[in-house]
Motif scaffolding. Structure first.
Motif, short mmCIF file in Angstrom:
data_model
loop_
_atom_site.label_atom_id
_atom_site.label_comp_id
_atom_site.label_asym_id
_atom_site.label_seq_id
_atom_site.Cartn_x
_atom_site.Cartn_y
_atom_site.Cartn_z
N PRO A 93 0.82 -1.21 0.00
CA PRO A 93 0.00 0.00 0.00
C PRO A 93 0.86 1.26 0.00
CG PRO A 93 0.05 -0.95 2.19
CD PRO A 93 0.76 -1.92 1.26
N GLN A 94 0.27 2.36 -0.42
CA GLN A 94 0.95 3.65 -0.41
C GLN A 94 1.29 4.03 1.03
OE1 GLN A 94 2.15 4.24 -3.51
NE2 GLN A 94 1.71 6.36 -3.17
N TYR A 95 2.47 4.63 1.22
CA TYR A 95 2.86 5.13 2.53
C TYR A 95 1.87 6.21 2.95
CZ TYR A 95 5.42 7.68 6.10
OH TYR A 95 5.77 8.30 7.26
N VAL A 96 1.41 6.14 4.18
CA VAL A 96 0.55 7.16 4.76
C VAL A 96 1.22 7.64 6.03
CG1 VAL A 96 -1.71 7.63 5.79
CG2 VAL A 96 -1.53 6.09 3.83
N GLN A 97 1.38 8.96 6.17
CA GLN A 97 2.03 9.51 7.36
C GLN A 97 1.26 9.12 8.61
OE1 GLN A 97 4.94 11.49 7.79
NE2 GLN A 97 4.47 10.95 9.89
N PRO A 98 1.88 8.40 9.54
CA PRO A 98 1.19 8.05 10.78
C PRO A 98 0.82 9.30 11.57
CG PRO A 98 3.12 6.67 10.48
CD PRO A 98 3.20 7.75 9.45
N THR A 99 -0.30 9.20 12.28
CA THR A 99 -0.77 10.32 13.09
C THR A 99 -0.52 10.10 14.57
OG1 THR A 99 -2.97 9.35 13.19
CG2 THR A 99 -2.55 10.95 11.42
N GLY A 100 0.00 8.94 14.93
CA GLY A 100 0.29 8.65 16.33
C GLY A 100 0.79 7.23 16.47
N ALA A 101 0.97 6.82 17.73
CA ALA A 101 1.49 5.48 18.00
C ALA A 101 0.53 4.40 17.51
CB ALA A 101 1.75 5.32 19.50
N HIS A 102 -0.76 4.71 17.46
CA HIS A 102 -1.76 3.72 17.07
C HIS A 102 -1.64 3.28 15.61
CE1 HIS A 102 -3.51 7.52 15.83
NE2 HIS A 102 -4.25 6.84 14.98
N ASP A 103 -1.09 4.11 14.75
CA ASP A 103 -0.96 3.72 13.35
C ASP A 103 0.48 3.82 12.84
OD1 ASP A 103 -0.83 6.50 13.28
OD2 ASP A 103 -2.16 6.70 11.55
N ALA A 104 1.45 3.81 13.77
CA ALA A 104 2.86 3.81 13.37
C ALA A 104 3.18 2.47 12.70
CB ALA A 104 3.75 4.01 14.60
N TYR A 105 4.16 2.50 11.82
CA TYR A 105 4.56 1.28 11.12
C TYR A 105 5.35 0.36 12.05
CZ TYR A 105 2.94 3.36 6.82
OH TYR A 105 2.15 3.91 5.85
N LYS A 106 5.22 -0.94 11.80
CA LYS A 106 5.92 -1.96 12.58
C LYS A 106 6.94 -2.64 11.68
CE LYS A 106 2.00 -4.10 13.33
NZ LYS A 106 1.13 -3.30 12.55
N ALA A 107 7.91 -3.28 12.31
CA ALA A 107 8.91 -4.05 11.56
C ALA A 107 8.19 -5.06 10.68
CB ALA A 107 9.87 -4.74 12.51
N GLY A 108 8.55 -5.08 9.41
CA GLY A 108 7.95 -6.01 8.46
C GLY A 108 6.83 -5.41 7.62
N ASP A 109 6.32 -4.23 8.01
CA ASP A 109 5.28 -3.59 7.20
C ASP A 109 5.84 -3.21 5.84
OD1 ASP A 109 3.40 -3.82 9.20
OD2 ASP A 109 3.48 -1.72 9.81
N LYS A 110 5.02 -3.42 4.80
CA LYS A 110 5.43 -3.11 3.44
C LYS A 110 4.68 -1.87 2.96
CE LYS A 110 6.07 -7.99 2.30
NZ LYS A 110 5.61 -9.10 1.44
N VAL A 111 5.39 -0.98 2.26
CA VAL A 111 4.77 0.23 1.71
C VAL A 111 5.37 0.57 0.36
CG1 VAL A 111 4.28 1.25 3.99
CG2 VAL A 111 6.39 1.85 2.80
#
Length: 141
Positions: A93-111
């Motif tokens: 998926p397209q990179y989306v700027q996280p707005t907080g800890a709840h939607d921050a990227y995790k190790a292994g996430d693909k963008v």
């Protein structure tokens, strides 16, 4: 000025993009040498705290509005008896700027970011591959 910026970075109470912009501004103004700039940039990236790097309220509102619209479409389909299964997730998926800890990227996430594919190498990542390249692995195709 070098020692002041270094002290701020050492205390880890800064937003990464903001401090990188300030460091580059001081370098352009010849207040810092290139070696000092490089040292501060590396230190800032190393000490960066994801909790200090959340998007501004306007970005958060835009992201919430987009989420609301997707939910509204799904709800309408459910009410009309259409599509009771979860939508298929896109692998890159397209990179989306996280707005907080709840939607921050995790190790292994693909963008996908600027037409290139990346895999996140750290948990709690709220920076894009240009701002914090060591948090992302470029996937060559």
């Amino acid at each position: 000025m070098f020692n002041i910026i270094k002290d701020v970075i050492t205390k880890e109470n800064y937003e990464l993009v903001d401090i990188l912009n300030k460091i580059n501004k001081l370098w352009v103004e010849n207040t810092l040498t290139e070696e000092q700039r490089d040292e501060l940039v590396n230190l800032a990236r190393t000490n960066a705290n994801p909790n200090n790097s959340y998007a501004e309220n306007t970005i958060q509102i835009a992201n919430l509005w987009e989420y609301y619209q997707r939910l509204d479409i799904r709800l309408s389909k459910l009410e009309n008896g259409q599509g009771t299964t979860e939508p298929e997730l896109e692998e890159w998926p397209q990179y989306v700027q996280p707005t907080g800890a709840h939607d921050a990227y995790k190790a292994g996430d693909k963008v996908t970011f600027q037409s290139k594919k990346y895999i996140c190498k750290m948990d709690g990542c709220v920076w894009n591959p240009l701002v914090y390249p060591s948090a992302w692995e470029l996937v060559e195709e």
